[in-house]
Design an enzyme around this catalytic site. Structure first.
Site, PDB file in Angstrom:
ATOM      1  N   THR A 212       0.821  -1.206   0.000  1.00 52.88           N
ATOM      2  CA  THR A 212       0.000   0.000   0.000  1.00 52.88           C
ATOM      3  C   THR A 212       0.858   1.261   0.000  1.00 52.88           C
ATOM      4  OG1 THR A 212      -0.115   0.024   2.426  1.00 52.88           O
ATOM      5  CG2 THR A 212      -1.880  -1.121   1.244  1.00 52.88           C
ATOM      6  N   ASN A 214       1.296   4.533   1.767  1.00 53.59           N
ATOM      7  CA  ASN A 214       0.952   5.147   3.046  1.00 53.59           C
ATOM      8  C   ASN A 214       1.016   6.669   2.845  1.00 53.59           C
ATOM      9  OD1 ASN A 214       0.680   5.954   5.680  1.00 53.59           O
ATOM     10  ND2 ASN A 214       2.203   4.541   6.507  1.00 53.59           N
ATOM     11  N   GLU A 260      -4.094   4.433   3.681  1.00 56.54           N
ATOM     12  CA  GLU A 260      -3.260   3.571   2.841  1.00 56.54           C
ATOM     13  C   GLU A 260      -4.071   3.103   1.637  1.00 56.54           C
ATOM     14  OE1 GLU A 260      -0.760   0.664   4.983  1.00 56.54           O
ATOM     15  OE2 GLU A 260      -1.812   1.360   6.789  1.00 56.54           O
TER      16      GLU A 260
END
Length: 317
Positions: A212, A214, A260
């Site tokens: 992901t 962030n 995220e």
């Protein structure tokens, strides 16, 4: 489109213009009516359309600590205004000294001396000047003296969002805070967006097979309620379907609230240090702690499948 910060950046030879003034946070569908009418009048008269807005939000200066969550940073508002046909955006630094300008002084210093307003377009509840003492009636009264016209536009649009309440930035912030991003999108006329720089996190998503981005959000950003959402991640001008997680990562007893975004079906993305945008289309489910990592992975797979479907359906429309 020209962008100015402070009165001193307005060109010395600036001529007559059509002006509208407001915070215009979110540039929602009500705002679009006012700004659109200002642009329309400007085209009729053959002069530029100018939006005047403020930074920081006036409430933060008048009542420190009361800064509302922002639906859009100033650069994003300017982009949206440009899409509506605005020719220039003036951001006025809202200081304690500026907040003490009387309504008459505001009109002279901003509208008359600098922008040479020919028409001023506002909503019916527009207030300005020290202690918000000025209103559209006073604005029109001084227009007779300073040779500008005032046009009042009803900005109150209604729909299903918020149970039929008139669309407003306040209502939009509430819906975003509740996780009703679909309702917020109805008011905005587009999905709610969060922006920021991609920073390194715990990298648990990568370990689980779902890396992901962030996103370190900008100050005062209106972040949706904790949960999983379908939407898009935009980086380097590319818009990618995404599964978005907002929250503290309860599976791993996290304490820091994060945003995220997993770019669906994308491999090998390196977004660290990039400024990205995350658009929220639909709420999928709430945050929860699962009994096992296997159960978590199963849920994530379901989330990604659902997010792929939702973004695909939206794009198909």
């Amino acid at each position: 489109m020209q962008r100015w910060r402070g009165l001193e950046e307005i060109p010395q030879d600036w001529g007559r213009s059509v002006v509208t003034i407001g915070s215009y946070d979110g540039v929602h569908r009500g705002h679009q009516l006012i700004i659109g009418r200002a642009v329309e009048r400007a085209r009729e008269l053959g002069v530029p359309a100018v939006v005047v807005t403020f930074d920081p939000h006036p409430s933060e200066v008048v009542r420190p600590g009361s800064h509302p969550p922002l639906l859009a940073p100033h650069h994003r508002r300017a982009e949206l205004m440009g899409e509506l046909g605005v020719d220039a955006v003036l951001v006025l630094p809202f200081t304690t000294e500026f907040s003490k300008l009387s309504p008459a002084d505001f009109i002279v210093k901003v509208l008359v001396d600098k922008l040479h307003a020919r028409v001023v377009v506002e909503g019916p509840n527009f207030r300005f000047g020290h202690r918000a003492a000025g209103n559209v009636d006073y604005l029109a009264e001084l227009g007779a003296t300073y040779d500008y016209e005032v046009e009042v536009v009803d900005l109150y649009v209604t729909g299903e969002a918020g149970g039929g309440q008139p669309f407003s930035s306040t209502l939009t912030r509430r819906l975003v805070g509740e996780g009703d991003v679909a309702g917020a999108a109805e008011i905005l006329g587009r999905p709610h967006r969060v922006e920021g720089v991609v920073v390194r996190g715990a990298q648990r998503g990568r370990e689980l097979g779902y890396p992901t981005a962030n996103v370190e959000t900008l100050p005062h950003t209106a972040v949706p309620a904790d949960g999983v959402y379908a939407g898009w991640l935009t980086a380097n001008g590319e818009r990618m379907p995404a599964a978005i997680s907002v929250g503290t990562n309860p599976q791993f007893d996290g304490t820091e609230r994060t945003v995220e975004a997993y770019a669906i079906d994308r491999v090998g993305l390196d977004l660290y240090g990039l400024h990205v945008a995350v658009d929220f289309l639909a709420y999928v489910r709430g945050q929860k702690k699962f009994d096992s990592i296997e159960a978590l992975l199963e849920a994530i797979a379901d989330d990604v499948k659902r997010c792929r479907e939702l973004t695909g359906e939206y794009d198909a429309r």
